[in-house]
Design a protein around this motif. Structure first.
Motif: not given
Length: 150
Positions: A2, A49, A52, A141-145, A148
């Motif tokens: 990111q 992002w 997802d 932008t980081d996909l881990s953010s 759900q």
């Protein structure tokens, strides 16, 4: 990796952008239709992002895997209603507006399915997802953010 976190870099902007997004979600358009629109624009713009995030929201709203998997080829898949087809065609035209206007025939098909307020709100939704796409793609932008759905 990111590049920067736009939410912390401009904290006064984020609530305003979220307010427009909240308006779109409460403007009377079908939630599943909105998720298809958000995903189609995000496919065009290459926003991992948003793809997802909105695929999770679409599934949570009851969208099927088959319809999500075939979304990029919606014209050739008989799984989408006339209203969804009009919305997807409108989304593509508005998303790819650089260098050419939205054709009259696409506008006429959208007008057959949406009244004034809904077509206006759909266009705001398309514009908003394009803004989110641009922020997330530009700043990687980081996909881990990706949260759900609630």
């Amino acid at each position: 990796m990111q590049r920067l976190n736009y939410a912390t870099a401009s904290p006064e902007a984020l609530p305003k952008l979220q307010a427009v997004s909240a308006f779109v979600h409460h403007a009377g358009l079908d939630p599943k239709l909105l998720e298809l629109v958000f995903m189609r624009a995000s496919q065009i713009n290459g926003c991992a992002w948003c793809l997802d995030f909105h695929s999770k929201r679409a599934r949570h709203a009851g969208e099927t895997e088959q319809r999500l998997n075939l979304l990029a080829a919606w014209r050739d898949a008989p799984l989408y209603s006339p209203k969804e087809r009009a919305a997807l065609e409108w989304t593509e035209a508005v998303t790819q507006i650089a260098g050419h206007p939205v054709p009259d025939e696409i506008y006429q098909r959208a007008r057959q399915e949406f009244h004034d307020a809904d077509l206006t709100n759909l266009t705001i939704a398309v514009g908003m997802i394009n803004l989110w796409n641009r922020l997330n793609v530009a700043f990687q932008t980081d996909l881990s953010s990706v949260p759900q759905p609630a």
